[in-house]
Design a protein around this motif. Structure first.
Motif: not given
Length: 99
Positions: A57-59, A89-94, A55, A1-2
């Motif tokens: 979903q992806d790049q 920002y790259d998000v890996s743990n929402e 926000r 997620m971005m």
């Protein structure tokens, strides 16, 4: 997620016109595949500062949005009339903020 967050800075005399025109972009963007949240809001009319929070979903979804041909007239009109201070920002743990 971005996540993208930051400011667009306009001349104060442009704030009302920009705010009205960006609403069409916001509405159409929210319907795009991969858009999870998209907002532009006036933070300070006196200084011409707009806040954006996005926000994606992806790049790939974000790239598709930026390259969307419907944005071209808006970006052509406003691109040189504003400066942007927006970070990605790259998000890996929402998770919930209460966790």
């Amino acid at each position: 997620m971005m996540i993208l967050m930051g400011y667009a800075h306009l001349h104060p005399s442009d704030v009302n016109e920009f705010t009205a025109e960006v609403q069409a972009v916001v509405s159409s963007t929210r319907a795009e595949k991969g858009c999870l949240f998209y907002a532009f809001t006036l933070e300070d009319a006196r200084t011409g500062r707009m806040l954006t929070v996005q926000r994606w979903q992806d790049q790939e979804s974000l790239t598709t949005h930026v390259e969307r041909h419907e944005l071209a007239p808006f970006l052509k009109k406003w691109g040189n009339r504003m400066t942007m201070d927006i970070l990605k920002y790259d998000v890996s743990n929402e998770r919930s903020f209460m966790e």
